[in-house]
Design a protein around this motif. Structure first.
Motif, PDB file in Angstrom:
ATOM      1  N   PHE A 280     115.739  10.447  90.615  1.00 40.37           N
ATOM      2  CA  PHE A 280     114.623  10.328  91.553  1.00 40.37           C
ATOM      3  C   PHE A 280     114.430  11.594  92.376  1.00 40.37           C
ATOM      4  CE2 PHE A 280     115.609   5.795  90.837  1.00 40.37           C
ATOM      5  CZ  PHE A 280     114.394   5.453  90.280  1.00 40.37           C
TER       6      PHE A 280
ATOM      7  N   VAL B 232     121.070   8.147  89.890  1.00 36.89           N
ATOM      8  CA  VAL B 232     121.208   6.703  89.898  1.00 36.89           C
ATOM      9  C   VAL B 232     121.779   6.234  88.571  1.00 36.89           C
ATOM     10  CG1 VAL B 232     119.845   4.582  89.924  1.00 36.89           C
ATOM     11  CG2 VAL B 232     119.330   6.414  91.541  1.00 36.89           C
TER      12      VAL B 232
ATOM     13  N   GLY C 200     125.206  -5.164  89.396  1.00 32.24           N
ATOM     14  CA  GLY C 200     124.983  -5.551  90.789  1.00 32.24           C
ATOM     15  C   GLY C 200     123.609  -5.133  91.279  1.00 32.24           C
ATOM     16  N   SER C 201     123.309  -5.553  92.471  1.00 32.11           N
ATOM     17  CA  SER C 201     122.012  -5.239  93.055  1.00 32.11           C
ATOM     18  C   SER C 201     121.885  -3.736  93.303  1.00 32.11           C
ATOM     19  CB  SER C 201     121.853  -6.009  94.366  1.00 32.11           C
ATOM     20  OG  SER C 201     120.584  -5.784  94.888  1.00 32.11           O
TER      21      SER C 201
ATOM     22  N   VAL D 140     121.860  -1.316  91.189  1.00 31.70           N
ATOM     23  CA  VAL D 140     122.647  -0.433  90.334  1.00 31.70           C
ATOM     24  C   VAL D 140     121.747   0.395  89.412  1.00 31.70           C
ATOM     25  CG1 VAL D 140     123.044  -1.996  88.385  1.00 31.70           C
ATOM     26  CG2 VAL D 140     124.811  -0.374  89.039  1.00 31.70           C
ATOM     27  N   GLY D 141     120.539  -0.078  89.172  1.00 29.58           N
ATOM     28  CA  GLY D 141     119.623   0.686  88.320  1.00 29.58           C
ATOM     29  C   GLY D 141     119.122  -0.064  87.095  1.00 29.58           C
ATOM     30  N   LYS D 142     119.212  -1.385  87.133  1.00 31.64           N
ATOM     31  CA  LYS D 142     118.795  -2.191  85.977  1.00 31.64           C
ATOM     32  C   LYS D 142     117.298  -2.063  85.714  1.00 31.64           C
ATOM     33  CE  LYS D 142     120.277  -6.043  87.896  1.00 31.64           C
ATOM     34  NZ  LYS D 142     120.763  -5.569  89.208  1.00 31.64           N
ATOM     35  N   THR D 143     116.522  -2.216  86.787  1.00 31.66           N
ATOM     36  CA  THR D 143     115.066  -2.122  86.627  1.00 31.66           C
ATOM     37  C   THR D 143     114.666  -0.734  86.162  1.00 31.66           C
ATOM     38  OG1 THR D 143     114.723  -3.779  88.342  1.00 31.66           O
ATOM     39  CG2 THR D 143     112.867  -2.360  87.851  1.00 31.66           C
TER      40      THR D 143
ATOM     41  N   GLU E 155     115.092  -9.628  85.007  1.00 33.68           N
ATOM     42  CA  GLU E 155     115.433 -10.831  85.776  1.00 33.68           C
ATOM     43  C   GLU E 155     114.289 -11.843  85.767  1.00 33.68           C
ATOM     44  OE1 GLU E 155     117.542 -10.322  89.395  1.00 33.68           O
ATOM     45  OE2 GLU E 155     117.759  -8.155  89.116  1.00 33.68           O
TER      46      GLU E 155
HETATM   47  N1  LIG Z   1     111.024   5.338  92.986  1.00 39.02           N
HETATM   48  C1  LIG Z   1     112.264   5.485  93.463  1.00 39.02           C
HETATM   49  N2  LIG Z   1     112.584   6.564  94.222  1.00 39.02           N
HETATM   50  C2  LIG Z   1     113.824   6.723  94.711  1.00 39.02           C
HETATM   51  N3  LIG Z   1     114.840   5.874  94.495  1.00 39.02           N
HETATM   52  C3  LIG Z   1     114.593   4.797  93.747  1.00 39.02           C
HETATM   53  C4  LIG Z   1     113.292   4.528  93.198  1.00 39.02           C
HETATM   54  N4  LIG Z   1     113.355   3.378  92.515  1.00 39.02           N
HETATM   55  C5  LIG Z   1     114.608   2.937  92.637  1.00 39.02           C
HETATM   56  N5  LIG Z   1     115.358   3.767  93.363  1.00 39.02           N
HETATM   57  C6  LIG Z   1     116.788   3.625  93.664  1.00 39.02           C
HETATM   58  O1  LIG Z   1     117.474   3.522  92.448  1.00 39.02           O
HETATM   59  C7  LIG Z   1     118.467   2.553  92.516  1.00 39.02           C
HETATM   60  C8  LIG Z   1     118.308   1.558  91.404  1.00 39.02           C
HETATM   61  O2  LIG Z   1     117.136   0.804  91.599  1.00 39.02           O
HETATM   62  P1  LIG Z   1     116.749  -0.385  90.615  1.00 39.02           P
HETATM   63  O3  LIG Z   1     115.521  -1.018  91.153  1.00 39.02           O
HETATM   64  O4  LIG Z   1     116.699   0.118  89.237  1.00 39.02           O
HETATM   65  O5  LIG Z   1     118.000  -1.343  90.807  1.00 39.02           O
HETATM   66  P2  LIG Z   1     118.236  -2.798  90.216  1.00 39.02           P
HETATM   67  O6  LIG Z   1     119.535  -2.773  89.540  1.00 39.02           O
HETATM   68  O7  LIG Z   1     117.058  -3.228  89.419  1.00 39.02           O
HETATM   69  O8  LIG Z   1     118.347  -3.646  91.547  1.00 39.02           O
HETATM   70  P3  LIG Z   1     117.981  -5.171  91.813  1.00 39.02           P
HETATM   71  O9  LIG Z   1     119.132  -6.001  91.321  1.00 39.02           O
HETATM   72  O10 LIG Z   1     117.875  -5.247  93.298  1.00 39.02           O
HETATM   73  O11 LIG Z   1     116.706  -5.462  91.115  1.00 39.02           O
HETATM   74  C9  LIG Z   1     118.394   1.938  93.890  1.00 39.02           C
HETATM   75  O12 LIG Z   1     119.427   2.483  94.674  1.00 39.02           O
HETATM   76  C10 LIG Z   1     117.079   2.358  94.412  1.00 39.02           C
HETATM   77  O13 LIG Z   1     117.158   2.585  95.789  1.00 39.02           O
END
Ligand SMILES: Nc1ncnc2c1ncn2[C@@H]1O[C@H](COP(=O)(O)OP(=O)(O)OP(=O)(O)O)[C@@H](O)[C@H]1O
Ligand SMILES: [Mg+2]
Lengths: 281, 263
Positions: B23, B33, B51-52, B54-57, B172
């Motif tokens: 990012f 990330v 975990g929440s 972590v970067g799954k999305t 999810e």
């Molecule tokens: N556009 C962005 N710019 C900067 N940081 C980002 C951006 N999108 C996500 N992040 C960061 O990247 C990391 C991973 O985000 P992501 O949404 O992929 O997590 P996740 O595993 O899907 O979480 P969740 O379980 O809450 O859905 C997070 O720490 C988030 O703060």
């Protein structure tokens, strides 16, 4: 179960929608609010009648009603109302077309924002009322001057709300359109602009209020026609009842025009859906 | 199907090598990330837990061509992913924000088919069949806000099915549904997978769900996040909400995935 709960929900779209919208509009009129309003008018009448308020030019509601009756019988009030109403509607319509188009341009294209937004911010922060005298110089004491001033003032709230509404469209909708491989133009037309419609309608309503104000101001200092002019004329002729009749007509015009925008906007599926969703919560 | 089958050489649907996302950060926080390498087989049901935050999305969006990556290579069926590839559709967790509230169920369904090359009758047929598969045939004329959460998510799945995808990326999808609806939709998805042989990458933070649905479970962890552990799931299909979840292998996997997550 599910079905039973949904059966009671009226779909926002379908035959009889116009009639339903009118009925819903009437049902929304708040009778208790009307009672307060009438009580205040009654109090005003009482204060004047009992001589508690003795200011020479504060007239009782009954006098205003009879003055309005006289103005109606000579056709002056209708003529002035038609003039102001046409100026408002013409100006607002032009501003709607231009404001929504420019708002979409700014909302959809980053380059347009980068190059154009500072200009918009500068232009819209100029006090529009101060532009009436120069507009009189350019366009003369005419309907054209009035419309030009209305368009200028009304453009900004419409433009800003349109661009803002587009910017507020949730990330998920953009992503959904992309993952379904919609083209950019189809995404804009089928997803982004409809999603921004409720915000665009907010702009349209603000714009309508601004248009009424500017029409009155332009008529007070420029165009020798319409309710604004009638008001100033009555004031200079020391006819306070006539003056108040004009003021109240202007107020009613504003209320009716706002209600009209709301009613018409409910015919748009995207606005009706947003409304239905809100009411469900 | 619309995808060019000549590109299939490796037997993998997705290949992802050294994919990083930071990012825009650099220096100390620029460790990023994500730093992931993985492959997803054709027709595989891969579940990813983590975990929440972590970067799954982020990973899923990179696979789907919805987000750029800072570095690395991603391909779908041998072709580099730069924008959403044909045949890959993502299903989002927040169904209510992903549907068009001003369109009926039927019209939401046609969104992915508009502007396509499909003739009207064929489009109709696609929509009807996809709605049938998720049990929404009777709700065509309703609006999304007239549907329950589970039905809205079914609609989003059906809308994705209507474009006849080869792969689903699901973020999810059942995360905000109640337990009963969730179980029903899990079984529907598993059945759909069996019928269509689609490739599915399914992200969840629910360990049991990952084991119950997956052919393989990947645990995403670390900073930057990578594939920490992998587990093959050989539980026989069709799986059953009660009996499968009582099997020793299920319980053992559940135990080990939890450990890998550090819980
Ligand atoms: N556009 C962005 N710019 C900067 N940081 C980002 C951006 N999108 C996500 N992040 C960061 O990247 C990391 C991973 O985000 P992501 O949404 O992929 O997590 P996740 O595993 O899907 O979480 P969740 O379980 O809450 O859905 C997070 O720490 C988030 O703060
Ligand atoms: Mg996420």
């Amino acid at each position: 179960m599910e079905g039973a709960r949904q059966a009671s929900l009226r779909p926002p779209i379908g035959p009889g929608r116009g009639v339903a919208a009118v009925r819903a509009g009437l049902a929304r009129i708040n009778l208790y609010g009307l009672v307060t309003l009438l009580a205040l008018v009654g109090l005003w009448q009482l204060l004047v009648d009992t001589g508690v308020v003795t200011a020479q030019y504060i007239v009782a509601p009954t006098e205003i009603v009879s003055a309005a009756g006289d103005l109606l019988s000579t056709g002056e009030l209708q003529e002035a109302t038609v003039h102001t109403l046409s100026a408002v509607l013409i100006g607002w319509a032009i501003a709607m077309v231009a404001g929504v188009l420019l708002g979409c341009l700014f909302g959809l294209f980053r380059a347009a924002r980068t190059y154009g937004m500072s200009t918009v911010d500068l232009l819209r922060s100029l006090p529009t009322i101060a532009l009436v005298p120069p507009a009189v110089l350019v366009f003369g004491f005419s309907l054209r001057m009035e419309v030009a001033v209305i368009v200028y003032a009304t453009l900004w709230p419409i433009l800003i709300n349109t661009a803002g509404g587009i910017a507020q469209v949730p990330r998920e909708l953009h992503d959904a359109a992309r993952t379904l491989r919609l083209s950019r133009s189809r995404t804009a037309a089928s997803v982004i602009v409809p999603a921004a419609l409720p915000a665009i309608i907010v702009g349209a309503r603000l714009g309508m209020a601004v248009a009424v104000i500017l029409a009155v101001v332009a008529e007070m200092v420029g165009t020798p026609e319409g309710l604004g002019y009638g008001m100033v004329f009555a004031q200079q002729a020391i006819q306070p009842a006539d003056m108040f009749a004009c003021i109240i007509t202007i107020g009613l015009l504003g209320v009716v025009l706002n209600a009209a925008v709301v009613a018409v906007s409910r015919l748009l599926p995207a606005v009706a859906a947003a409304q239905a969703e809100r009411e469900r919560r | 199907m619309v995808v060019d089958h000549r590109a299939v050489e490796t037997g993998f649907a997705f290949e992802c090598e050294g994919v990083r996302e930071s990012f825009g950060g650099s220096g100390a926080e620029g460790r990023g990330v994500l730093d992931v390498s993985l492959e997803v087989g054709e027709g595989e049901f891969l579940t990813i837990v983590g975990g929440s935050g972590v970067g799954k999305t982020t990973l899923l969006k990179i696979l789907g061509g919805l987000a750029p990556r800072s570095a690395g290579r991603v391909s779908f069926r041998g072709r580099p992913v730069t924008s959403p590839p044909e045949g890959v559709v993502m299903v989002f967790q927040d169904y209510s924000r992903s549907l068009l509230p001003w369109r009926t169920v039927d019209h939401n369904m046609s969104l992915g088919l508009e502007g396509g090359r499909l003739a009207k009758p064929e489009r109709r047929e696609r929509i009807d069949s996809a709605l049938g598969k998720v049990g929404l045939s009777d709700s065509k004329r309703k609006y999304p806000w007239q549907l329950s959460g589970g039905m809205q998510q079914r609609l989003q799945i059906a809308r994705a099915l209507a474009v006849a995808p080869e792969a689903f990326l699901m973020d999810e999808p059942f995360g905000s549904l109640d337990a009963i609806t969730k179980a029903t939709l899990q079984d529907e998805l598993a059945r759909l997978h069996g019928e269509t042989q689609m490739t599915i990458v399914f992200v969840t933070h629910d360990v049991e769900e990952a084991v119950y649905l997956g052919d393989r479970v990947i645990v995403l962890a670390g900073k930057p996040a990578g594939v920490a552990r992998e587990f093959d799931v050989s539980l026989k299909r069709p799986r059953h909400q009660i009996t499968t979840r009582e099997q020793p292998e299920f319980l053992d996997l559940r135990h080990r995935v939890h450990l890998a997550l550090g819980q």
